[in-house]
Structure formats: C-alpha cells, structure tokens
Design a protein around this motif. Structure first.
Motif, PDB file in Angstrom:
ATOM      1  N   LEU A 114       0.645  -1.168  -0.078  1.00 28.81           N
ATOM      2  CA  LEU A 114      -0.115  -0.127  -0.004  1.00 28.81           C
ATOM      3  C   LEU A 114       1.219   0.947   0.142  1.00 28.81           C
ATOM      4  O   LEU A 114       0.262   2.234  -0.533  1.00 28.81           O
ATOM      5  N   ASP A 115       1.786   1.581   1.401  1.00 25.51           N
ATOM      6  CA  ASP A 115       3.495   2.484   0.642  1.00 25.51           C
ATOM      7  C   ASP A 115       3.697   2.538  -0.976  1.00 25.51           C
ATOM      8  O   ASP A 115       3.124   3.568  -1.134  1.00 25.51           O
ATOM      9  N   THR A 116       3.544   1.189  -1.552  1.00 21.77           N
ATOM     10  CA  THR A 116       3.519   1.760  -2.904  1.00 21.77           C
ATOM     11  C   THR A 116       2.987   2.260  -3.916  1.00 21.77           C
ATOM     12  O   THR A 116       2.908   3.185  -4.571  1.00 21.77           O
ATOM     13  N   VAL A 117       1.548   1.520  -3.682  1.00 23.88           N
ATOM     14  CA  VAL A 117       0.640   1.987  -4.754  1.00 23.88           C
ATOM     15  C   VAL A 117       0.382   3.753  -4.382  1.00 23.88           C
ATOM     16  O   VAL A 117      -0.280   4.902  -5.339  1.00 23.88           O
ATOM     17  N   TRP A 118       0.319   4.637  -2.397  1.00 25.47           N
ATOM     18  CA  TRP A 118      -0.321   5.314  -2.334  1.00 25.47           C
ATOM     19  C   TRP A 118       1.296   6.194  -2.944  1.00 25.47           C
ATOM     20  O   TRP A 118       0.453   7.171  -3.489  1.00 25.47           O
ATOM     21  N   ARG A 119       2.516   5.698  -3.058  1.00 22.43           N
ATOM     22  CA  ARG A 119       3.356   6.705  -3.529  1.00 22.43           C
ATOM     23  C   ARG A 119       3.229   7.115  -4.827  1.00 22.43           C
ATOM     24  O   ARG A 119       3.671   8.305  -5.366  1.00 22.43           O
ATOM     25  N   LEU A 120       3.176   5.776  -5.527  1.00 24.03           N
ATOM     26  CA  LEU A 120       3.174   6.945  -7.006  1.00 24.03           C
ATOM     27  C   LEU A 120       1.679   7.675  -7.411  1.00 24.03           C
ATOM     28  O   LEU A 120       1.614   8.330  -8.210  1.00 24.03           O
ATOM     29  N   GLY A 121       0.774   7.436  -6.601  1.00 20.38           N
ATOM     30  CA  GLY A 121      -0.904   8.436  -5.802  1.00 20.38           C
ATOM     31  C   GLY A 121      -0.328   9.978  -5.806  1.00 20.38           C
ATOM     32  O   GLY A 121      -0.960  10.427  -6.275  1.00 20.38           O
ATOM     33  N   LEU A 122       1.052   9.950  -5.291  1.00 24.71           N
ATOM     34  CA  LEU A 122       1.554  11.165  -5.318  1.00 24.71           C
ATOM     35  C   LEU A 122       1.658  11.888  -6.302  1.00 24.71           C
ATOM     36  O   LEU A 122       1.230  13.524  -6.358  1.00 24.71           O
ATOM     37  N   GLY A 123       1.440  11.255  -7.437  1.00 25.32           N
ATOM     38  CA  GLY A 123       1.978  12.387  -8.436  1.00 25.32           C
ATOM     39  C   GLY A 123       0.831  13.531  -8.772  1.00 25.32           C
ATOM     40  O   GLY A 123       1.398  14.305  -9.449  1.00 25.32           O
ATOM     41  N   ASP A 124      -0.306  13.441  -7.993  1.00 24.50           N
ATOM     42  CA  ASP A 124      -1.453  13.518  -8.138  1.00 24.50           C
ATOM     43  C   ASP A 124      -0.988  15.156  -7.995  1.00 24.50           C
ATOM     44  O   ASP A 124      -1.457  16.467  -8.640  1.00 24.50           O
TER      45      ASP A 124
END
Length: 453
Positions: free
Chosen positions: A367-377
């Motif tokens: 979940l850390d990995t996927v959440w950080r990918l979304g920080l590109g927003d």
C-alpha cells in the motif's frame, strides 16, 4: 474430492463462519480467500445484484472506464482459477503489448513495439463482477438487499455484525468480520460505537470529475483497442477510449480541480476532436451512443492507517477502498483488492489469531508503494495534500522516463510494469533507464494550464 484432499481441506479450516461486509470486487476477493479457511462465508450487500450486466447503485464508478492491471490479472486468476480464460472466451479485449494502443503520457506518445510481458484486460466493471460471482467457492453465500447497521462485540473483540433486511434487524455471528464496504469508511463510525477510536488518515484532495459514455463504432485502422491521453500539469484533463466486451467502446474524460469535463455527448466529442488522431475522431463520428453520458465526482483519495491502529479489536479487518481508496484514473483499486486477498490467505494459512493486525502489517509495504505512486497527483494545480520533500525531483525524473519511453521500448516496458504493479518502483532507477532518461531529457512546457474546450 478424494479422501486425502478432503482431509487436507478440512484440516485447513480456521473457523466456522466468516462475514464479509460488501459485495464489491474487494469483498468477493476477500470471500474467495476466506473460503478455504472457514466452514461458511457470508457476503452481505445492500444492493440487489444485477444479472443483466447493468451497473449497481452502490458502485457509481462502475459506469466509468475500468481495466485490470497486469498484476491484478495474475492475482485474480490465482484467486479465481480460470478467470482469465473465461474473460477471453467472453470477448473481453486483452492488451499484451502497445501495438494496438495509442498511449500519450506527459505529452509523449509511447513506443508501439513495447511489451508489458503480462496482458492487461479491459472488462466493464459490471461484467467483471458477474464473472467473479459465477466463480465463487461453494461455501460462499451472498445476502442481497441487506444493510449493515454496525458491528457486534466490544472494544476487545468483534463477534459479528448487525444487519437489516426487509425492514427486520438481526445479528449475524462470525469468527471474523471483513469490512469491504468501500471508501465511505463506515467502519470508523462503527468502531466509535464500540468505544474504539478510528484510525489516523492520509488524503489528497484531487477534486476530479469523470464523464463517460458507451458507444458502438467501427474499429479504427490499425486494429486499435485503446486511446489514452493522460493529463499533464499544463493540461490537467485527459481522455480515454477503450474497447470492451460485446464490441462496445467506452469514451471517458476526466479533469482535475477547475478543469472538469462536460457531462454530455457534445462535450466528449469536442474533447476528442481536439486531441485524438484524425482516424480516431472519424470513427467516433460514426459511433452509435448506447445511452446518456454519466458523470461522477471523486473528491479525495484516502488511506486509513489501520496498520498503525494499536487498539483494533480482534476478529476484524478492513480491505479494499475502505482501507485505501485510490484515484480511479490509475485503475489500481481492483488490483490492490486482489493483492490484499492473497495476503489475507497467507495470513490465515498461519493462524486465525490476531489476523487483523497481521494482515494490516502484511499489506503495509505494498500500500505504501501504490499510495506513493498516486502522490504524482500533487503536480496538478488545485490538488492539495501532504507533499514530501523528494516529490518535486522525483516527478521531474519520472517525466524524463516517460519522455525516454517515446524512443526506447525497453523504458516503456519498465515504466508500465511498475505502474502495472508487477515490478517495484526501484526498477525505474536501473542504470539503463537512468541513462535513457538523461539522454532524452525533458522539453520546456508552457507555464499556463490549458482549459478543456
């Protein structure tokens, strides 16, 4: 089942009854994982689940564009053996490479001679849900049109849930309760009723509006199955056109804060005329619309940190969007649900004791990995949230990688294996990728955002 196999299955049972709150994709994945460890599994859902492929009211995003990422396809097939062959036989389009796909990210059209190594599947959400339900284990039952009112138990242990069906309330006892009721996060209020504090939360205010319509049209030249134009900071809106089962196509526009698309056919056609290649737009001009355009507002992404919750009662765990809801444009939710279900199955293989705490700890890293990918927003104007110090340089590097993908198919493959959750983000920092990103660099872009027409 042979006697030895039956005995092995019986010995694996950890409890008598497991209860899943919510018949979403996450709920069905959870139920399938639980089925091997409980005598009975009951899924409770407030909807009357459709059998005709229509969307259900509890899943407003079901009217919007969906795809099953590469990792999600692999993991769902592990949970529901034969699912992918089933989808193929039912006419669900499959993307095994980019040769039939027009993909524009950060203003760079990606190479068509790249392969992701593992196919992406393009079912509609209602169709995928129907195929999952058809492949559920025999000891799983679904109680439809049943509303969850709260949890049963106390601050130390959850022993079931209180539900209401046809106007009558009742308590359903269970050895384990899984909350998969979606991003509304009702479990937070249910815990407070048991004198248990809710978890801490992280969120991004993205303020996205999606507009989608379904059409029938000729396949554009080149046997294209997908057109995807991703948003950029200077143009904070995008457009997707994907082929799906039954020879239909979904036309889906989205836009971040202040750049929302219109909610009618003319608005979608105006966007398509602006950004699609001529042959795509000509195909759309001949399209037959299958119904009205449907809009959906998605205000924020939310992560509830149950992994940091020191007083979560025994007998309870949280999955899917109720645990962490992602921006739907990245198509991560269904894949993460499958990942979580396999982690749950592994935790139950060890023991039923303290399974909630162990499950949330086991899913933290991914979940850390996927959440950080979304920080590109946070690149987009109007999006707000906690901004790590490393984010600016990282975003510039990722854009350089995307630029390199327009020239180097190996970089395209690496980027899409990472975003498809097959490979860890560290693969973006392979020396070959760094060299390609440095070689191709970034072009200067306009400073002012461009509004949607």
């Amino acid at each position: 089942m042979s006697g030895s196999l039956a005995g092995a299955a019986q010995s694996a049972k950890r409890g008598g009854h497991a209860l899943v709150l919510g018949g979403s994709v996450a709920g069905m994945c959870a139920a399938q994982a639980l089925a091997g460890f409980f005598e009975r599994v009951t899924v409770v859902d407030r909807d009357l689940l459709p059998t005709d492929g229509t969307n259900r009211r509890a899943v407003p995003q079901g009217t919007q564009l969906h795809l099953l990422l590469a990792r999600g396809a692999v993991d769902m097939d592990l949970l529901f053996p034969g699912l992918l062959a089933d989808l193929r036989s039912c006419g669900v389009p499959v993307l095994s490479d980019f040769s039939t796909m027009h993909l524009d990210v950060a203003g760079h059209v990606q190479r068509r001679d790249a392969s992701v190594g593992q196919p992406l599947y393009l079912p509609t959400r209602p169709f995928l849900e129907s195929r999952l339900r058809s492949r559920m284990a025999d000891n799983v039952s679904i109680r439809q049109e049943t509303e969850v009112l709260g949890l049963v138990g106390d601050s130390g242990r959850v022993t079931g849930a209180r539900v209401r069906s046809r106007g009558e309330a009742a308590d359903l006892a269970a050895d384990l309760v899984v909350d998969a009721t979606g991003r509304s996060g009702r479990c937070v209020a249910w815990l407070r009723e048991l004198a248990v504090p809710g978890p801490s939360e992280e969120h991004l205010d993205v303020d996205i509006v999606y507009s989608a319509g379904t059409v029938r049209m000729p396949i554009p030249p080149g046997v294209d199955q997908a057109f995807l134009l991703a948003a950029t900071p200077q143009r904070p809106w995008g457009l997707g056109i994907l082929r799906q089962e039954d020879d239909r196509w979904m036309v889906n526009a989205y836009g971040y804060a202040g750049h929302h698309p219109g909610g009618d056919q003319d608005s979608l056609m105006a966007l398509a005329e602006t950004v699609t290649p001529t042959y795509w737009y000509r195909a759309l001009q001949t399209a037959q619309w299958c119904g009205p355009v449907v809009t959906m507002h998605y205000p924020r992404t939310v992560r509830r940190r149950y992994d940091r919750h020191g007083s979560l009662p025994e007998g309870l765990l949280v999955m899917g969007d109720a645990l962490c809801s992602f921006n739907p444009i990245y198509a991560q939710g269904m894949t993460v649900a499958a990942i979580e279900a396999l982690r749950l199955r592994r935790c139950l293989g060890d023991s039923l004791a303290d399974v909630g705490r162990r499950f949330h700890a086991a899913t933290r890293r991914e979940l850390d990995t996927v959440w950080r990918l979304g920080l590109g927003d946070l690149r987009y104007p109007g999006v707000s949230g906690s901004r790590p110090s490393y984010l600016g340089p990282l975003n510039r590097y990722v854009e350089a990688v995307q630029a390199a993908g327009a020239r180097d198919p190996r970089v395209t493959r690496t980027f899409w294996r990472v975003t498809g959750l097959l490979d860890p983000p560290q693969h973006l920092f392979h020396p070959r990728v760094i060299t390609a990103a440095a070689r191709h660099g970034l072009r200067v872009r306009p400073a002012q955002p461009t509004a949607a027409p």
